[in-house]
Every structure is written in structure tokens, then in C-alpha cells.
Enzyme design. Structure first.
Site, PDB file in Angstrom:
ATOM      1  CB  THR A 114      -4.964  11.366   5.264  1.00  0.00           C
ATOM      2  OG1 THR A 114      -3.588  11.101   5.553  1.00  0.00           O
ATOM      3  CG2 THR A 114      -5.055  12.452   4.204  1.00  0.00           C
ATOM      4  CB  SER A 145      -2.417   3.807  13.042  1.00  0.00           C
ATOM      5  OG  SER A 145      -1.867   2.903  12.129  1.00  0.00           O
ATOM      6  CG  ASP A 203      -5.098   0.974   8.682  1.00  0.00           C
ATOM      7  OD1 ASP A 203      -4.123   0.665   9.403  1.00  0.00           O
ATOM      8  OD2 ASP A 203      -5.459   2.156   8.519  1.00  0.00           O
TER       9      ASP A 203
END
Length: 354
Positions: A43, A146, A306
Site C-alpha cells: 500500500t 516516505s 503524508d
């Protein structure tokens, strides 16, 4: 095992050799029979290092071709937004992806300033493009691992919902990408980068996102309260955004660290002695925690922005899930029109707490 250097500034010996990292991206050929060198598209996308044969140009070419085939299968024929963060491998992977997208006749939208794009800005662009539509739907790709260390690259797909793709999509994409890898990229369509870049259209990710913030936040109230805010991009993709938010909405907001460096030499080491832009880690956030008394509230973001970490003078680094739960509770009691059918969900851990 924890490192005795956790929370300490990075030293020259901790830094990745960026030229070596980039050379490996283009020269290392992954072994499609080695599980560690295959595309694993969860994901949060495919992640790995070019130095390990886990994030190299063949991975990105194959994965992008798989995304093109998936979106065609799903009938997504609108534009595809592409953003990238500040990791050293992000720009080369971004370039590889453009070559395949344009070869597959996908309408590609990239940042108008040729700068870094946070994941929320890509998600916002997708949702804005799809508002009120049932056909011609847009989707996106964010090139980011990330908060992973500087040696890593990452590549994730966002469908028309704007958020991360679900396992049905990612499973299909990974399977097809590995088939293409095993076939020596036979079936991958590609054009030269100069042609791909010329075909890509410009999109003002930053301006559109920053201008739309008042539709969801009462920034007049924040400005009137005179809250003294600090924001640390941690060397990530939000680096241009915080300053633009401060200027556009006239907030008392200071960008604590505006530096971008693919080695992240300005970071403090995480719990295991690695450089990692984890804004929920007190070790990675040690510099901002040390400056907690300079601001009434301060925030840090991971490399694609995020995730958030919040620092207050009295509490230090807050648990982000605790903050989300309190914020959502507040919204449910203060937002007219949020009826009994309204629900908020995030990841499993966050959702159960909420």
C-alpha cells in the site's frame, strides 16, 4: 537493537554516497528470480535501494508499464499526476516513469516549477480533477519511499480516490511488473526522456493546494490568534509549501530548516543509528524538540509529507494518533452537516483508536 548515538547529529561516515547510488540505479540489473530483487508493491508502494538491486531502472520501467496497463483495464483515461520527493533516487525514477507513461499515450501532469511535490498535493490534485466526474478519471504516482533512509527509493500509485491503492490494485501491478522483469522488459513501451519531458504538461501543485486550504481550515482564526508556529520539512517535499502557506495566509510561521540534501546530513540519527525522516520518532525529531520553547506549536513532516509530528513547549513530541483522535472528536462536535452516517478512517491502528 538501539544505538547509543540515537538522537545525535549525523556524521560523515553515516552519509550515503549519492553518485554511487545513482550509478547503481542505471547499471545494476536486478535478478528477477531473487525475491529480494522483485517488485513488492504494498500500500505504500515499492521500496528498496539501488545498491541492493531492489530499486533500479528496470523496476521503475516495469512498474510504470504495469500501472499503465492497470489503469487502461480499469477505464481510467484522464490525466495522471506525477510528483516526487527529495530522496536521491526520486528524480531518476521520476524520469524513467515519464518515458513509459508518455510512450503509453498517458496525459502526464508534472510540477510547474519542476520542484518537489508532497503526497497530499498529488492527492488533492486527483480529487480536484475528479470532482463531479464518473468518466475521464485522473490518478497519480508519487515517487517516494516516505521516511525511509536516504539510500532508498520508493514508487507508489494513487487511484482516482486520491489515497493509496488497495491490495487488489497493488497485487495486480506487482505481479505484472515482475512478469515484465522476468521477460527482460519485453512489453515495456518507452520513449527518450527529452520527448517525454516535452510531452508532459505543467500543473501548479503548490499554488492550487495552498490556495484551497481555507476551504477546509479556518486560517483567519489561526492568524487572528497570532499563534507562533514552527515547521520543519525534515529536508522533504514540503520544503516550499510551508513558506508559501505562511506568505499566502499571513501566518506567524517560521520554516525551521529549509535545507534539502539527498544525504540528509542535517538530521539526527534514529533509534537504530540510521538517518530516517520519521516525524513520530523523538530521535529523528531531536532538533525540533530542542527548539520547542521557540514556538507555541511546531510540526515536522516525513519526506513526502503524508505524516506529521507535533511538538509543544509543555509536552514535547505528541503521539500523532492521539492528536488525530482528539482533532476528529472536535470536528464531529463542531461541524454542522456532519451527520450520523459520517465516518473517518485511516490505518488500522489509527482507526481503532479513533
Amino acid at each position: 537493537m538501539s544505538s547509543d548515538r540515537a538522537g545525535q547529529p549525523a556524521q560523515p561516515s553515516d552519509l550515503v554516497d549519492v553518485p554511487h547510488l545513482l550509478t547503481a540505479y542505471y547499471t545494476v540489473e536486478p535478478d528477477p528470480d531473487d525475491v529480494a530483487q522483485q517488485v513488492t508493491f504494498g500500500t505504500s508502494g515499492h521500496r528498496g535501494s539501488s545498491l541492493d538491486g531492489a530499486f533500479n531502472e528496470p523496476h521503475i520501467l516495469a512498474t510504470t508499464q504495469a500501472i499503465c496497463e492497470y489503469r487502461a483495464q480499469q477505464g481510467y483515461d484522464g490525466p495522471l499526476f506525477v510528483g516526487r520527493d527529495t530522496h536521491g533516487l526520486s528524480e531518476p525514477a521520476w524520469a524513467s516513469a515519464l518515458e513509459v507513461l508518455v510512450a503509453n499515450d498517458v496525459t502526464v501532469l508534472v510540477d510547474a516549477a519542476d520542484r518537489y511535490t508532497p503526497t497530499p498535493a498529488v492527492s488533492h490534485a486527483i480529487l480536484r480533477a475528479n470532482r463531479g466526474k464518473t468518466t475521464g478519471l485522473a490518478d497519480g504516482i508519487v515517487v517516494t519511499p516516505s521516511h525511509n533512509p536516504p539510500r532508498d527509493g520508493g514508487f507508489k500509485y494513487n487511484p482516482p480516490s486520491g489515497g493509496p491503492a488497495d491490495t487488489d490494485a497493488t497485487g495486480w501491478i506487482a505481479k505484472r511488473a515482475n512478469e515484465l522483469l522476468a521477460a527482460g522488459l519485453d512489453g515495456v513501451r518507452r520513449v527518450p526522456f527529452a520527448r517525454a519531458r516535452a510531452a508532459a504538461q505543467s500543473y501548479d501543485f503548490l499554488g492550487t493546494y495552498v490556495d484551497d486550504l481555507p476551504s477546509v481550515l479556518d486560517l483567519d482564526a489561526v492568524r487572528a490568534a497570532g499563534v507562533r508556529i514552527g515547521a520543519d520539512p525534515l529536508g522533504g517535499a514540503s520544503v516550499d509549501y510551508w513558506g508559501a502557506i505562511a506568505e499566502r495566509h499571513r501566518l506567524d510561521l517560521t520554516v525551521v530548516n529549509p535545507l534539502v540534501d539527498p544525504t540528509w546530513r542535517f538530521m539526527t540519527l534514529d533509534w537504530d543509528g540510521k538517518i530516517r525522516m520519521d516525524c513520530s520518532s523523538p530521535n529523528a525529531m531531536a532538533s525540533l524538540i530542542g527548539a520547542k520553547d521557540e514556538f507555541q506549536i511546531a510540526t515536522g513532516n516525513d519526506a513526502d509529507a503524508d505524516r506529521h509530528g507535533i511538538v509543544t513547549p509543555d509536552g514535547g513530541l505528541m503521539n500523532p494518533n492521539h492528536f488525530l483522535a482528539v482533532a476528529i472528536s472536535y470536528l464531529f462536535s463542531h461541524r454542522e452537516g456532519w451527520g450520523a452516517e459520517t465516518a473517518v478512517g485511516k490505518t488500522l491502528v489509527s482507526s481503532s483508536l479513533i
